[in-house]
Scaffold this motif. Sequence first.
Motif, PDB file in Angstrom:
ATOM      1  N   LEU A 231       0.857  -1.285  -0.088  1.00 25.67           N
ATOM      2  CA  LEU A 231      -0.063  -0.035  -0.182  1.00 25.67           C
ATOM      3  C   LEU A 231       0.929   1.332  -0.130  1.00 25.67           C
ATOM      4  N   SER A 256       1.054  -7.328  -1.513  1.00 31.57           N
ATOM      5  CA  SER A 256       0.654  -7.807  -0.355  1.00 31.57           C
ATOM      6  C   SER A 256      -0.768  -7.970  -0.687  1.00 31.57           C
ATOM      7  N   ARG A 257      -1.722  -8.201   0.214  1.00 37.08           N
ATOM      8  CA  ARG A 257      -3.227  -8.365  -0.011  1.00 37.08           C
ATOM      9  C   ARG A 257      -3.747  -7.183  -0.330  1.00 37.08           C
ATOM     10  N   GLN A 270      -0.690 -12.466  -4.996  1.00 35.93           N
ATOM     11  CA  GLN A 270      -0.778 -12.087  -3.580  1.00 35.93           C
ATOM     12  C   GLN A 270       0.289 -13.024  -2.778  1.00 35.93           C
ATOM     13  N   ILE A 271       1.122 -12.464  -1.829  1.00 36.16           N
ATOM     14  CA  ILE A 271       1.999 -13.124  -1.304  1.00 36.16           C
ATOM     15  C   ILE A 271       1.727 -13.168   0.158  1.00 36.16           C
ATOM     16  N   GLY A 272       1.772 -14.367   1.036  1.00 31.40           N
ATOM     17  CA  GLY A 272       1.645 -14.493   2.414  1.00 31.40           C
ATOM     18  C   GLY A 272       0.620 -15.715   2.756  1.00 31.40           C
ATOM     19  N   GLN A 273       0.146 -15.542   4.075  1.00 32.43           N
ATOM     20  CA  GLN A 273      -0.740 -16.599   4.518  1.00 32.43           C
ATOM     21  C   GLN A 273      -1.791 -17.203   3.498  1.00 32.43           C
ATOM     22  N   THR A 274      -2.612 -16.196   3.077  1.00 30.78           N
ATOM     23  CA  THR A 274      -3.575 -16.480   2.309  1.00 30.78           C
ATOM     24  C   THR A 274      -3.428 -16.503   0.621  1.00 30.78           C
ATOM     25  N   SER A 289       4.453  -2.991   5.016  1.00 29.41           N
ATOM     26  CA  SER A 289       4.258  -3.020   6.430  1.00 29.41           C
ATOM     27  C   SER A 289       5.068  -4.068   7.161  1.00 29.41           C
ATOM     28  N   GLN A 293       0.930 -11.805   8.403  1.00 28.34           N
ATOM     29  CA  GLN A 293       0.309 -12.679   7.496  1.00 28.34           C
ATOM     30  C   GLN A 293       0.926 -12.259   6.340  1.00 28.34           C
ATOM     31  N   HIS A 294       1.757 -11.458   5.954  1.00 24.30           N
ATOM     32  CA  HIS A 294       2.668 -11.270   5.015  1.00 24.30           C
ATOM     33  C   HIS A 294       3.794 -12.051   5.230  1.00 24.30           C
ATOM     34  N   ASN A 308      11.009   1.107   2.957  1.00 28.31           N
ATOM     35  CA  ASN A 308       9.791   1.723   3.786  1.00 28.31           C
ATOM     36  C   ASN A 308      10.041   3.066   4.362  1.00 28.31           C
ATOM     37  N   ASP A 326      11.592   6.839   0.492  1.00 29.34           N
ATOM     38  CA  ASP A 326      10.423   6.980  -0.321  1.00 29.34           C
ATOM     39  C   ASP A 326      10.506   5.857  -1.267  1.00 29.34           C
ATOM     40  N   ALA A 327       9.783   4.885  -1.305  1.00 25.55           N
ATOM     41  CA  ALA A 327       9.983   3.699  -2.524  1.00 25.55           C
ATOM     42  C   ALA A 327       9.710   4.247  -3.908  1.00 25.55           C
TER      43      ALA A 327
HETATM   44  C1  LIG Z   1      -6.986 -13.508   7.647  1.00 24.29           C
HETATM   45  C2  LIG Z   1      -6.075 -12.563   7.042  1.00 24.29           C
HETATM   46  C3  LIG Z   1      -5.005 -13.080   6.197  1.00 24.29           C
HETATM   47  C4  LIG Z   1      -4.203 -12.105   5.421  1.00 24.29           C
HETATM   48  N1  LIG Z   1      -3.502 -12.656   4.248  1.00 24.29           N
HETATM   49  C5  LIG Z   1      -2.495 -11.834   4.061  1.00 24.29           C
HETATM   50  C6  LIG Z   1      -1.346 -12.209   2.909  1.00 24.29           C
HETATM   51  O1  LIG Z   1      -1.773 -13.543   2.560  1.00 24.29           O
HETATM   52  N2  LIG Z   1      -0.562 -11.392   2.445  1.00 24.29           N
HETATM   53  C7  LIG Z   1      -0.607  -9.973   2.776  1.00 24.29           C
HETATM   54  O2  LIG Z   1       0.272  -9.212   2.354  1.00 24.29           O
HETATM   55  N3  LIG Z   1      -1.551  -9.667   3.857  1.00 24.29           N
HETATM   56  C8  LIG Z   1      -2.542 -10.661   4.513  1.00 24.29           C
HETATM   57  N4  LIG Z   1      -3.300  -9.964   5.258  1.00 24.29           N
HETATM   58  C9  LIG Z   1      -3.414  -8.488   5.370  1.00 24.29           C
HETATM   59  C10 LIG Z   1      -2.354  -8.140   6.719  1.00 24.29           C
HETATM   60  O3  LIG Z   1      -3.023  -8.015   7.571  1.00 24.29           O
HETATM   61  C11 LIG Z   1      -2.018  -6.621   6.334  1.00 24.29           C
HETATM   62  O4  LIG Z   1      -3.188  -5.795   6.471  1.00 24.29           O
HETATM   63  C12 LIG Z   1      -1.399  -6.145   4.817  1.00 24.29           C
HETATM   64  O5  LIG Z   1      -0.307  -7.254   4.607  1.00 24.29           O
HETATM   65  C13 LIG Z   1      -0.822  -5.057   4.810  1.00 24.29           C
HETATM   66  O6  LIG Z   1      -0.318  -4.798   3.542  1.00 24.29           O
HETATM   67  P1  LIG Z   1       0.493  -3.518   3.160  1.00 24.29           P
HETATM   68  O7  LIG Z   1       1.813  -3.593   3.913  1.00 24.29           O
HETATM   69  O8  LIG Z   1       0.754  -3.444   1.659  1.00 24.29           O
HETATM   70  O9  LIG Z   1      -0.002  -2.166   3.531  1.00 24.29           O
HETATM   71  P2  LIG Z   1       0.247  -1.122   5.118  1.00 24.29           P
HETATM   72  O10 LIG Z   1       0.395  -2.096   6.381  1.00 24.29           O
HETATM   73  O11 LIG Z   1      -0.864  -0.110   5.226  1.00 24.29           O
HETATM   74  O12 LIG Z   1       1.703  -0.672   4.939  1.00 24.29           O
HETATM   75  C14 LIG Z   1       2.145   0.251   3.892  1.00 24.29           C
HETATM   76  C15 LIG Z   1       3.301   0.454   4.397  1.00 24.29           C
HETATM   77  O13 LIG Z   1       3.970   1.571   3.256  1.00 24.29           O
HETATM   78  C16 LIG Z   1       5.052   2.249   4.144  1.00 24.29           C
HETATM   79  N5  LIG Z   1       5.013   3.343   3.276  1.00 24.29           N
HETATM   80  C17 LIG Z   1       4.008   4.604   3.035  1.00 24.29           C
HETATM   81  N6  LIG Z   1       4.347   5.383   2.185  1.00 24.29           N
HETATM   82  C18 LIG Z   1       5.552   4.744   1.616  1.00 24.29           C
HETATM   83  C19 LIG Z   1       6.461   5.240   0.672  1.00 24.29           C
HETATM   84  N7  LIG Z   1       6.250   6.453  -0.060  1.00 24.29           N
HETATM   85  N8  LIG Z   1       7.785   4.545   0.486  1.00 24.29           N
HETATM   86  C20 LIG Z   1       7.640   3.311   1.234  1.00 24.29           C
HETATM   87  N9  LIG Z   1       6.898   3.126   2.042  1.00 24.29           N
HETATM   88  C21 LIG Z   1       5.901   3.668   2.292  1.00 24.29           C
HETATM   89  C22 LIG Z   1       4.231   2.603   5.252  1.00 24.29           C
HETATM   90  O14 LIG Z   1       5.151   2.855   6.532  1.00 24.29           O
HETATM   91  C23 LIG Z   1       3.684   1.194   5.859  1.00 24.29           C
HETATM   92  O15 LIG Z   1       4.496   0.424   6.583  1.00 24.29           O
HETATM   93  C24 LIG Z   1      -4.072 -10.891   5.757  1.00 24.29           C
HETATM   94  C25 LIG Z   1      -4.988 -10.359   6.734  1.00 24.29           C
HETATM   95  C26 LIG Z   1      -5.893 -11.089   7.594  1.00 24.29           C
HETATM   96  C27 LIG Z   1      -6.916 -10.694   8.493  1.00 24.29           C
END
Ligand SMILES: Cc1cc2nc3c(=O)[nH]c(=O)nc-3n(C[C@H](O)[C@H](O)[C@H](O)COP(=O)(O)OP(=O)(O)OC[C@H]3O[C@@H](n4cnc5c(N)ncnc54)[C@H](O)[C@@H]3O)c2cc1C
Lengths: 352, 262
Positions: A231, A256-257, A270-274, A289, A293-294, A308, A326-327
């Motif tokens: 995200l 990520s999911r 999608q990479i991770g648990q699910t 982040s 699950q990731h 990050n 900043d990625a």
């Molecule tokens: C039952 C269940 C199963 C799940 N299965 C999976 C799964 O298989 N895979 C999975 O990935 N997730 C899974 N999830 C979701 C998981 O819990 C997280 O919500 C998800 O991984 C978060 O995705 P993210 O890291 O992309 O987003 P976020 O958690 O929102 O993280 C975004 C990160 O980007 C950073 N960021 C912001 N701006 C910038 C920038 N400009 N440059 C660099 N970094 C920046 C932030 O600091 C933050 O750390 C599951 C959740 C549940 C409940």
Amino acid sequence: MKKDLPEQFRDYRHVWVFMELERGHVHPVSFELLGEGRRLADQLGVQLAGIILGPPGDSTLHAAAEAFAYGADLVYLVEEPLLTDYRNEPFANALTDLVITHKPEILLLGATTLGRDLAGSVATTLLTGLTADCTGLDVDEDGSLAATRPTFGGSLLCTIYTLNCRPQMATVRPRVMRMPQRSNKPIGRVIRHDWRMLEEDIVTKVVGFLSDDRSGNANLAYADVVVAGGLGLSNAENLLLIKDLALTIGGDYGCSRPLVQKGWMPADRQIGQTGKTIRPKLYIAAGISGAVQHRVGVEGADLIVAINTDPHAPIFDFAHVGVVTDAVSFLPALTEAFTRRLAPANRLRLVN
Amino acid sequence: MHIVVCIKQVPDSAQIRVHPVTNTIMRQGVPTIINPYDLFALEQALQVRDHHGGEVTVLTMGPPMAEESLRKALTYGADRAILLTDRHFAGSDTLATSFALSQAIAKIGNSFGSPDIVFTGKQTIDGDTAQVGPGIAKRLDLVQLTYVAKVTSIDLRTRAITVERRSEGGTHVLKSELPCLITMLEGSNAIRRGSLDDALRAARSEIVKWNAVEAGIEDITKCGLRGSPTVVKRVFAPTPREQKAVQIDTVEKAVQDVANEL
Ligand SMILES: Cc1cc2nc3c(=O)[nH]c(=O)nc-3n(C[C@H](O)[C@H](O)[C@H](O)COP(=O)(O)OP(=O)(O)OC[C@H]3O[C@@H](n4cnc5c(N)ncnc54)[C@H](O)[C@@H]3O)c2cc1C
Ligand SMILES: Cc1cc2nc3c(=O)[nH]c(=O)nc-3n(C[C@H](O)[C@H](O)[C@H](O)COP(=O)(O)OP(=O)(O)OC[C@H]3O[C@@H](n4cnc5c(N)ncnc54)[C@H](O)[C@@H]3O)c2cc1C
């Protein structure tokens, strides 16, 4: 000391690995399972068998040869034309029949769509326990299988036993276990099992198969280099940065999911648990982040590089190399630097 | 056409925390939701009903508070809801769960008409085994169609059904027959917003509650802990890795570190 089992289970012995054969190829998870199975069989002092259900022909015999090369002591083989494409009815019927006849104490299958479909039916027919998606398999003091698996979306682990039933069944996802070394062990004892079913008695027919190859879906789980975005990349256009970098360094890409939920990437990325479990030599995560699950899907990577903006992001707890920046501006710089470095004139420098 | 959809009430696992000292799951105060995958199953069932006519019955096994998720399912447009609840079900593994559910489905068949299709989700987000669907199919001797991405066609006259099933490396097109059990893949159909009529009906509806005996279960030893061959011996948090990431701050250094691995 060996566990005291109910009378009808006392002669259940040996470890079996179901060799998943689809369209002529053995799924690599079967080799990973043979590696685990070998260790369990040695601990128990029993034999390791590869189980092959397939049509008569080369692919089935090839699978048998591979089973030995990856550590099996023997192979049980059911050859039948109607086992050409996977269907639940004949496969569940044949595998159940094999188990009842030859009585293994442990039966392992890949947690693939095929393996999960099959394992659930067979375990229910045999009224035995089935532990899903294990990440650790061990033998206890009394010879029981201790199967450890993540639960609650990967935030916890639990160890599960199948108490008074046999076989003890478990599935394992691809890439969770290490790929064992292949040896040149020749083909050994192959036991052919006589089993019949009539096509008229099988309700489900396979009328087509659309391969992913055409839509460009690569085999993420088995890629050596994976670049993924989260995200933190803010929008779908920025995913190009991920793809560019992956292309430049000869890798595959994932996410990520939440990106799948937003429709920015297809579900099989999608990479991770699910999603997929990966085990690449190099994993680059940008704007992810590092939620648990990731994490459980990437921990097997040899080198994890995280980009990050947040120095406290959980991903830095398990990444090997962290870049706090900043990625969106870092990724193109990285791609460019690699392009320069990997240019033919500069190859030598990279090797040295 | 009669369709049964199995739904499970699960903790919103994004909010689950582990007690730092005792390593146990802290469930208190964690909100519960309908297992997200089950909503795809429910939507597919509602679409089939809307197209072919008939009724959708939702079924869940769980504690009394699982009634909430059934009521929610009614607001989406399900016609009937049944809660299977009994202390004897506590501690069920997938074998015991699928036993209880299959008995209840058989009873539903006797009371309201034999189901043509039983839908389940692909898996849950808490137990996460994907084993209950195949378990029910086997117990009821239904054709089993798992990981279905799309129900392509149903012909009620010939009882034929065609589906697309996700498999390793591609999609299989399968032709089969009713009655069958389908486990539905995510992303297939987003759940609809229920109509106002459905919301009003859901609020007033009586949820049918069955204990083991009422569900027609005679052999209680096949339920709950006693009927479960698997036992969870230990639950624990993964050990965190000791080393933290080495922080680097220039592109050159990052390229160098990464290049060494290629
Ligand atoms: C039952 C269940 C199963 C799940 N299965 C999976 C799964 O298989 N895979 C999975 O990935 N997730 C899974 N999830 C979701 C998981 O819990 C997280 O919500 C998800 O991984 C978060 O995705 P993210 O890291 O992309 O987003 P976020 O958690 O929102 O993280 C975004 C990160 O980007 C950073 N960021 C912001 N701006 C910038 C920038 N400009 N440059 C660099 N970094 C920046 C932030 O600091 C933050 O750390 C599951 C959740 C549940 C409940
Ligand atoms: C930590 C932990 C680990 C576990 N590991 C295992 C294990 O490895 N093997 C094992 O056999 N059991 C295991 N269990 C028990 C298992 O979680 C329960 O049996 C659970 O009730 C059903 O399994 P599931 O959540 O995995 O469902 P799944 O099989 O993932 O569910 C598939 C579908 O079946 C339907 N469904 C499932 N449960 C219900 C219900 N109660 N009511 C209505 N519909 C339902 C839903 O449509 C759902 O989408 C474990 C339990 C815990 C707490």
